[in-house]
Motif scaffolding. Structure first.
Motif, PDB file in Angstrom:
ATOM      1  N   SER A 148     -35.480  10.779  41.127  1.00 52.13           N
ATOM      2  CA  SER A 148     -34.908   9.554  40.659  1.00 52.13           C
ATOM      3  C   SER A 148     -35.606   8.424  41.338  1.00 52.13           C
ATOM      4  O   SER A 148     -36.213   8.555  42.369  1.00 52.13           O
ATOM      5  CB  SER A 148     -33.444   9.489  41.011  1.00 52.13           C
ATOM      6  OG  SER A 148     -33.318   9.203  42.351  1.00 52.13           O
ATOM      7  N   THR A 149     -35.506   7.296  40.721  1.00 48.99           N
ATOM      8  CA  THR A 149     -36.148   6.155  41.319  1.00 48.99           C
ATOM      9  C   THR A 149     -35.199   4.986  41.274  1.00 48.99           C
ATOM     10  O   THR A 149     -34.341   4.925  40.435  1.00 48.99           O
ATOM     11  CB  THR A 149     -37.385   5.781  40.494  1.00 48.99           C
ATOM     12  OG1 THR A 149     -36.956   5.443  39.199  1.00 48.99           O
ATOM     13  CG2 THR A 149     -38.349   6.912  40.431  1.00 48.99           C
ATOM     14  N   SER A 150     -35.328   4.065  42.162  1.00 52.92           N
ATOM     15  CA  SER A 150     -34.435   2.941  42.099  1.00 52.92           C
ATOM     16  C   SER A 150     -35.192   1.711  42.453  1.00 52.92           C
ATOM     17  O   SER A 150     -36.161   1.758  43.160  1.00 52.92           O
ATOM     18  CB  SER A 150     -33.305   3.099  43.088  1.00 52.92           C
ATOM     19  OG  SER A 150     -33.780   3.000  44.371  1.00 52.92           O
ATOM     20  N   ASP A 151     -34.732   0.605  41.970  1.00 55.05           N
ATOM     21  CA  ASP A 151     -35.411  -0.589  42.370  1.00 55.05           C
ATOM     22  C   ASP A 151     -34.634  -1.146  43.516  1.00 55.05           C
ATOM     23  O   ASP A 151     -33.469  -1.187  43.489  1.00 55.05           O
ATOM     24  CB  ASP A 151     -35.405  -1.635  41.277  1.00 55.05           C
ATOM     25  CG  ASP A 151     -34.600  -1.219  40.137  1.00 55.05           C
ATOM     26  OD1 ASP A 151     -33.404  -1.079  40.274  1.00 55.05           O
ATOM     27  OD2 ASP A 151     -35.178  -1.065  39.077  1.00 55.05           O
ATOM     28  N   GLY A 152     -35.259  -1.646  44.492  1.00 54.66           N
ATOM     29  CA  GLY A 152     -34.516  -2.208  45.565  1.00 54.66           C
ATOM     30  C   GLY A 152     -35.420  -2.959  46.453  1.00 54.66           C
ATOM     31  O   GLY A 152     -36.133  -2.412  47.238  1.00 54.66           O
ATOM     32  N   SER A 153     -35.432  -4.251  46.302  1.00 53.32           N
ATOM     33  CA  SER A 153     -36.227  -5.000  47.223  1.00 53.32           C
ATOM     34  C   SER A 153     -35.326  -5.981  47.914  1.00 53.32           C
ATOM     35  O   SER A 153     -34.420  -6.492  47.334  1.00 53.32           O
ATOM     36  CB  SER A 153     -37.336  -5.744  46.502  1.00 53.32           C
ATOM     37  OG  SER A 153     -36.827  -6.423  45.436  1.00 53.32           O
TER      38      SER A 153
ATOM     39  N   VAL B 295     -39.285  -1.268  49.646  1.00 57.91           N
ATOM     40  CA  VAL B 295     -39.344  -1.905  48.328  1.00 57.91           C
ATOM     41  C   VAL B 295     -40.073  -3.247  48.435  1.00 57.91           C
ATOM     42  O   VAL B 295     -40.930  -3.580  47.605  1.00 57.91           O
ATOM     43  CB  VAL B 295     -37.924  -2.127  47.761  1.00 57.91           C
ATOM     44  CG1 VAL B 295     -37.974  -3.091  46.579  1.00 57.91           C
ATOM     45  CG2 VAL B 295     -37.323  -0.805  47.326  1.00 57.91           C
ATOM     46  N   ASN B 296     -39.741  -3.995  49.463  1.00 59.45           N
ATOM     47  CA  ASN B 296     -40.378  -5.302  49.627  1.00 59.45           C
ATOM     48  C   ASN B 296     -41.858  -5.182  49.986  1.00 59.45           C
ATOM     49  O   ASN B 296     -42.673  -6.002  49.572  1.00 59.45           O
ATOM     50  CB  ASN B 296     -39.634  -6.126  50.670  1.00 59.45           C
ATOM     51  CG  ASN B 296     -38.377  -6.756  50.098  1.00 59.45           C
ATOM     52  OD1 ASN B 296     -38.360  -7.169  48.942  1.00 59.45           O
ATOM     53  ND2 ASN B 296     -37.321  -6.823  50.880  1.00 59.45           N
ATOM     54  N   GLN B 297     -42.191  -4.159  50.732  1.00 54.70           N
ATOM     55  CA  GLN B 297     -43.608  -3.915  51.031  1.00 54.70           C
ATOM     56  C   GLN B 297     -44.357  -3.617  49.738  1.00 54.70           C
ATOM     57  O   GLN B 297     -45.463  -4.122  49.507  1.00 54.70           O
ATOM     58  CB  GLN B 297     -43.748  -2.737  51.994  1.00 54.70           C
ATOM     59  CG  GLN B 297     -43.315  -3.024  53.416  1.00 54.70           C
ATOM     60  CD  GLN B 297     -43.492  -1.808  54.323  1.00 54.70           C
ATOM     61  OE1 GLN B 297     -44.408  -1.011  54.151  1.00 54.70           O
ATOM     62  NE2 GLN B 297     -42.595  -1.649  55.286  1.00 54.70           N
ATOM     63  N   TYR B 298     -43.747  -2.801  48.905  1.00 56.15           N
ATOM     64  CA  TYR B 298     -44.352  -2.428  47.631  1.00 56.15           C
ATOM     65  C   TYR B 298     -44.500  -3.655  46.723  1.00 56.15           C
ATOM     66  O   TYR B 298     -45.530  -3.848  46.072  1.00 56.15           O
ATOM     67  CB  TYR B 298     -43.479  -1.365  46.960  1.00 56.15           C
ATOM     68  CG  TYR B 298     -43.979  -0.866  45.631  1.00 56.15           C
ATOM     69  CD1 TYR B 298     -45.309  -0.503  45.434  1.00 56.15           C
ATOM     70  CD2 TYR B 298     -43.100  -0.740  44.544  1.00 56.15           C
ATOM     71  CE1 TYR B 298     -45.755  -0.028  44.206  1.00 56.15           C
ATOM     72  CE2 TYR B 298     -43.539  -0.263  43.312  1.00 56.15           C
ATOM     73  CZ  TYR B 298     -44.870   0.087  43.157  1.00 56.15           C
ATOM     74  OH  TYR B 298     -45.308   0.553  41.933  1.00 56.15           O
TER      75      TYR B 298
ATOM     76  N   ASP C  31     -40.712   6.697  46.064  1.00 52.17           N
ATOM     77  CA  ASP C  31     -41.816   7.372  45.372  1.00 52.17           C
ATOM     78  C   ASP C  31     -41.369   7.890  44.007  1.00 52.17           C
ATOM     79  O   ASP C  31     -42.123   7.842  43.031  1.00 52.17           O
ATOM     80  CB  ASP C  31     -42.341   8.534  46.216  1.00 52.17           C
ATOM     81  CG  ASP C  31     -43.196   8.063  47.387  1.00 52.17           C
ATOM     82  OD1 ASP C  31     -43.646   6.896  47.364  1.00 52.17           O
ATOM     83  OD2 ASP C  31     -43.411   8.855  48.327  1.00 52.17           O
ATOM     84  N   LEU C  32     -40.143   8.388  43.934  1.00 55.92           N
ATOM     85  CA  LEU C  32     -39.622   8.889  42.665  1.00 55.92           C
ATOM     86  C   LEU C  32     -39.518   7.756  41.655  1.00 55.92           C
ATOM     87  O   LEU C  32     -39.916   7.886  40.497  1.00 55.92           O
ATOM     88  CB  LEU C  32     -38.241   9.517  42.864  1.00 55.92           C
ATOM     89  CG  LEU C  32     -38.207  10.898  43.500  1.00 55.92           C
ATOM     90  CD1 LEU C  32     -36.770  11.290  43.821  1.00 55.92           C
ATOM     91  CD2 LEU C  32     -38.849  11.924  42.595  1.00 55.92           C
ATOM     92  N   TRP C  33     -38.992   6.630  42.095  1.00 54.57           N
ATOM     93  CA  TRP C  33     -38.841   5.489  41.192  1.00 54.57           C
ATOM     94  C   TRP C  33     -40.194   4.897  40.798  1.00 54.57           C
ATOM     95  O   TRP C  33     -40.377   4.451  39.671  1.00 54.57           O
ATOM     96  CB  TRP C  33     -37.960   4.427  41.840  1.00 54.57           C
ATOM     97  CG  TRP C  33     -36.523   4.857  41.916  1.00 54.57           C
ATOM     98  CD1 TRP C  33     -35.799   5.450  40.931  1.00 54.57           C
ATOM     99  CD2 TRP C  33     -35.643   4.731  43.028  1.00 54.57           C
ATOM    100  NE1 TRP C  33     -34.519   5.701  41.364  1.00 54.57           N
ATOM    101  CE2 TRP C  33     -34.391   5.278  42.635  1.00 54.57           C
ATOM    102  CE3 TRP C  33     -35.785   4.214  44.323  1.00 54.57           C
ATOM    103  CZ2 TRP C  33     -33.287   5.297  43.504  1.00 54.57           C
ATOM    104  CZ3 TRP C  33     -34.686   4.243  45.174  1.00 54.57           C
ATOM    105  CH2 TRP C  33     -33.455   4.781  44.757  1.00 54.57           C
ATOM    106  N   LYS C  34     -41.136   4.898  41.730  1.00 54.68           N
ATOM    107  CA  LYS C  34     -42.474   4.388  41.419  1.00 54.68           C
ATOM    108  C   LYS C  34     -43.140   5.264  40.361  1.00 54.68           C
ATOM    109  O   LYS C  34     -43.956   4.796  39.566  1.00 54.68           O
ATOM    110  CB  LYS C  34     -43.336   4.344  42.689  1.00 54.68           C
ATOM    111  CG  LYS C  34     -42.937   3.239  43.646  1.00 54.68           C
ATOM    112  CD  LYS C  34     -43.549   3.430  45.030  1.00 54.68           C
ATOM    113  CE  LYS C  34     -45.042   3.318  45.042  1.00 54.68           C
ATOM    114  NZ  LYS C  34     -45.600   3.386  46.418  1.00 54.68           N
TER     115      LYS C  34
ATOM    116  N   ILE D 275     -38.220  -2.572  39.790  1.00 61.02           N
ATOM    117  CA  ILE D 275     -38.603  -2.919  41.157  1.00 61.02           C
ATOM    118  C   ILE D 275     -39.650  -4.030  41.191  1.00 61.02           C
ATOM    119  O   ILE D 275     -39.594  -4.928  42.031  1.00 61.02           O
ATOM    120  CB  ILE D 275     -39.144  -1.676  41.881  1.00 61.02           C
ATOM    121  CG1 ILE D 275     -38.046  -0.610  41.995  1.00 61.02           C
ATOM    122  CG2 ILE D 275     -39.670  -2.037  43.266  1.00 61.02           C
ATOM    123  CD1 ILE D 275     -38.533   0.733  42.507  1.00 61.02           C
ATOM    124  N   LEU D 276     -40.597  -3.978  40.258  1.00 61.40           N
ATOM    125  CA  LEU D 276     -41.692  -4.945  40.240  1.00 61.40           C
ATOM    126  C   LEU D 276     -41.475  -6.103  39.268  1.00 61.40           C
ATOM    127  O   LEU D 276     -42.405  -6.859  38.981  1.00 61.40           O
ATOM    128  CB  LEU D 276     -43.013  -4.235  39.908  1.00 61.40           C
ATOM    129  CG  LEU D 276     -43.483  -3.189  40.925  1.00 61.40           C
ATOM    130  CD1 LEU D 276     -44.832  -2.611  40.497  1.00 61.40           C
ATOM    131  CD2 LEU D 276     -43.595  -3.802  42.330  1.00 61.40           C
TER     132      LEU D 276
END
Length: 268
Positions: free
Chosen positions: A71-76, A123-126, A221-224, A233-234
Motif C-alpha cells: 500500500s502506499t500513502s501520501d503524507g508530507s 514524504v517531505n524529502q521525496y 516505497d509502496l505508495w511511490k 504525495i507529489l
C-alpha cells in the motif's frame, strides 16, 4: 518479528469530489492504489484512482479502490526532525465498557508519534527531490491516522465483504462505514478529521497494510510504486489543484496510513 511481505498487503486511497481517479466516477484515489499486489492506500476524494483514497486506480473522482499489492500513502509534512521535539508520541487507545456490556474504543492524541514523524519527513524529502515544498506535520491528522490504524488492527472493518482499508468500525466515537469500490461512503472518510479533532477541513488518506510489519520507509516505497498514491504525495494529476497544508500519519502492527488536508491545522 515478521518482515513486510509486499504480496500480502493491500493498497487503497480515497479522493475528493471532482478529482481524478479512474475517470470521474468516484473510485478510491484520493489516495487510491493501483491494483498492484500487496498494499492498500486510500485517500478521501471522489475520484477513481487505483487504491489511493479508498482503493482504485488513480483517475479519481474522490474515492478509492483497493488492490492487492503493497500500500502506499501520501503524507508530507514539515521537517520531522524539528517537529519531533515539540510533539509527543501520545496516541493511546482507551476502552470503556457500557452498561449493556459492549466495549467502545477511542483514541486520544496530542501529537505525532516518532514513526509518524519519520514517515512525514520521508514524504517531505521525496517531495523536495521533486521540487515541491514540505507539508507541515499535523497533530490532528496524526490523531486521525493513528486512530484509524488501531481500528483496522483491533476491529478489522476492512475484512467485511466489499470493504477496503478506508473502512471504519462501529467500535469508537466516529461514524462507522464500509468503504466500497464505488466510493459511496467517501464522505464518511473525508469527515473523519472533523469528527475526531479540531481540524476544519476534509482529510484524504493513503493506506497500506496486512503483511506483517511495515516501516515508514517501506510504506512510502509502496505508495511511490503506485501511480495513484504517488500522485497524491507529489500533488500531480487530479491533485495538482489541491495544495496540501497539513499531513499526518499513523502506523501500528503492520498498517500505515497518510492523511492530507488543504487547511492549516489549528492544533499546531
Amino acid at each position: 518479528m515478521p518482515s513486510l511481505n509486499p504480496r500480502a498487503l493491500l493498497l487503497t486511497c480515497a479522493l475528493l469530489p471532482a478529482c481524478a481517479g479512474d475517470g470521474d466516477t468516484g473510485s478510491d484515489t484520493d489516495a487510491d492504489s493501483d491494483s498492484t499486489t500487496g498494499a492498500s492506500a486510500s485517500s478521501t476524494a471522489t475520484s477513481t484512482a487505483t487504491s489511493t483514497a479508498s482503493s482504485t486506480d488513480a483517475s479519481a473522482t474522490g474515492e478509492s479502490t483497493s488492490t492487492s499489492v503493497g500500500s502506499t500513502s501520501d503524507g508530507s509534512t514539515s521537517d520531522a526532525a524539528t517537529t519531533a521535539a515539540s510533539t509527543t508520541d501520545a496516541t493511546t487507545t482507551t476502552t470503556t465498557t457500557t452498561t449493556d456490556g459492549t466495549s467502545t474504543t477511542g483514541v486520544t492524541a496530542d501529537g505525532c508519534s516518532a514513526e509518524a514523524l519519520e514517515l512525514v519527513d520521508l514524504v517531505n524529502q521525496y517531495r523536495g527531490e521533486n521540487g515541491l515544498p514540505s507539508i507541515p506535520a499535523s497533530p490532528s491528522l496524526c490523531t486521525v491516522g493513528q486512530t484509524h490504524v488501531h481500528d483496522l488492527v483491533d476491529h478489522s472493518p476492512h475484512t467485511e465483504p466489499g470493504c477496503n482499508l478506508h473502512s471504519w468500525s462501529d467500535a469508537g466515537p466516529w461514524t462507522p462505514c464500509c468503504y466500497t469500490a464505488d466510493h459511496a461512503q467517501a464522505m464518511c472518510m473525508w469527515m473523519k478529521p472533523q469528527e475526531l479533532t479540531v481540524y476544519p477541513g476534509f482529510g484524504y488518506e493513503n493506506a497500506a497494510g496486512g503483511g506483517g510489519t511495515i516501516t515508514p520507509g517501506q510504506a512510502l516505497d509502496l505508495w511511490k510504486g503506485s501511480s495513484a498514491h504517488n500522485e497524491v504525495i507529489l500533488s500531480q494529476g487530479i491533485w495538482a489543484d489541491h495544495p496540501w497544508k497539513a499531513v499526518g500519519a499513523g502506523l501500528y502492527q503492520g498498517y500505515a496510513v497518510l492523511w492530507f488536508g488543504e487547511q492549516d491545522d489549528p492544533a499546531g
